[in-house]
Design a protein around this motif. Structure first.
Motif, PDB file in Angstrom:
ATOM      1  N   GLN A   1       0.808  -1.223   0.000  1.00 43.36           N
ATOM      2  CA  GLN A   1       0.000   0.000   0.000  1.00 43.36           C
ATOM      3  C   GLN A   1       0.842   1.276   0.000  1.00 43.36           C
ATOM      4  OE1 GLN A   1      -2.381  -0.631   3.519  1.00 43.36           O
ATOM      5  NE2 GLN A   1      -3.837  -1.985   2.470  1.00 43.36           N
ATOM      6  N   SER A   2       2.136   1.119   0.162  1.00 41.90           N
ATOM      7  CA  SER A   2       3.025   2.281   0.252  1.00 41.90           C
ATOM      8  C   SER A   2       3.370   2.817  -1.140  1.00 41.90           C
ATOM      9  CB  SER A   2       4.313   1.883   0.981  1.00 41.90           C
ATOM     10  OG  SER A   2       5.260   2.925   0.912  1.00 41.90           O
ATOM     11  N   PRO A   3       3.520   4.140  -1.280  1.00 42.86           N
ATOM     12  CA  PRO A   3       3.970   4.712  -2.558  1.00 42.86           C
ATOM     13  C   PRO A   3       5.438   4.430  -2.852  1.00 42.86           C
ATOM     14  CG  PRO A   3       3.795   6.425  -0.889  1.00 42.86           C
ATOM     15  CD  PRO A   3       3.221   5.174  -0.282  1.00 42.86           C
ATOM     16  N   PHE A   4       6.164   3.951  -1.849  1.00 39.62           N
ATOM     17  CA  PHE A   4       7.583   3.615  -2.001  1.00 39.62           C
ATOM     18  C   PHE A   4       7.695   2.268  -2.708  1.00 39.62           C
ATOM     19  CE2 PHE A   4      11.656   1.933  -0.432  1.00 39.62           C
ATOM     20  CZ  PHE A   4      12.493   3.030  -0.593  1.00 39.62           C
ATOM     21  N   ASP A   5       8.538   2.206  -3.748  1.00 37.46           N
ATOM     22  CA  ASP A   5       8.684   0.986  -4.554  1.00 37.46           C
ATOM     23  C   ASP A   5       9.662   0.032  -3.863  1.00 37.46           C
ATOM     24  OD1 ASP A   5       9.047  -0.972  -6.432  1.00 37.46           O
ATOM     25  OD2 ASP A   5       9.551   0.371  -8.083  1.00 37.46           O
TER      26      ASP A   5
END
Length: 265
Positions: free
Chosen positions: A81-85
């Motif tokens: 769910q995080s925008p961090f890849d």
């Protein structure tokens, strides 16, 4: 000897980079971020330096997960769910650590079934010289009660942590929310079941139980609470790392050290 809990350091610097540039750092950038962070700490922790300090990595499958399926169970969902890849980040991180393993003086250690905590704990408790653990994780504070020549430096606070406020018994009874381990008065699946809440571990209970010896604590718990206590202890008490994994970590460290020495010769 300095033992680096490198995952938290690498991730913290990468999050800051992502916030500024809206992307995951490339391998060369990531390596620079990690080495720069380590370099910033050296003036303070340099008295503990050895020729080959240790960088501890996370394994691929923790023995704790096999013992307790709920262990860190929400981490995967949170990452998705995080925008961090995270997928790209971990690919880049693997390249960085392989480069450091081959070309630096650090002993870069990773065990398939162990966490970085297990590597650090095993080496710190067996070390014959003073040890500095570099980590923001307060779980390591318990080690200072077992071995007084261990200290912990927090790269977040930029200072050494004081173990006086840490109580292992309170930690075991109260569980570890970050790792998905509820207190001993709650169900095992508390953090994974929608709408479930922990049974409060009140201040009165803490004051009553946390200063007692283990047999006294167990005498005051129900049978189910005793079972939960013993599971929490196995997951939280640093001395409970399985003996075979400890021996494999020590062997791995010895082999890595010999490799560095032979490379110089």
């Amino acid at each position: 000897m300095i033992l680096y809990d490198i995952s938290n350091i690498a991730l913290a610097t990468s999050f800051t980079f992502h916030k500024n540039f809206d992307r995951v750092p490339e391998p060369t950038e990531l390596q620079q971020l990690i080495t720069s962070s380590i370099g910033d700490m050296h003036p303070t922790i340099s008295p503990y330096r050895a020729k080959h300090d240790v960088i501890a990595l996370e394994g691929f499958s923790s023995w704790r997960k096999k013992k307790y399926p709920f262990y860190k169970a929400k981490r995967k969902t949170q990452r998705e769910q995080s925008p961090f890849d995270f997928d790209t980040y971990y690919k880049h991180l693997a390249l960085v650590f392989e480069d450091m393993r081959q070309y630096s003086n650090w002993l870069v250690l990773q065990h398939d079934q162990a966490e970085a905590d297990d590597i650090i704990t095993t080496l710190a408790l067996r070390a014959k010289k003073p040890v500095c653990i570099v980590s923001v994780d307060k779980d390591f504070l318990q080690l200072q009660a077992f071995k007084p020549d261990i200290v912990q430096y927090s790269p977040l606070k930029r200072d050494f942590l004081d173990p006086k406020s840490y109580k292992l018994m309170e930690h075991i009874l109260g569980g570890d929310t970050a790792d998905g381990v509820p207190n001993v008065f709650s169900d095992e699946d508390t953090f994974l079941t929608e709408g479930k809440r922990q049974t409060p571990f009140s201040k009165k209970l803490k004051d009553t139980l946390s200063h007692l010896e283990e047999d006294e604590v167990l005498s005051k718990l129900t049978e189910e609470q005793k079972r939960r206590y013993l599971m929490n202890k196995e997951l939280i008490d640093a001395r409970c790392v399985p003996e075979n994994i400890q021996e494999e970590i020590l062997q791995m460290a010895q082999e890595a050290y010999k490799e560095k020495v032979n490379r110089v010769l």
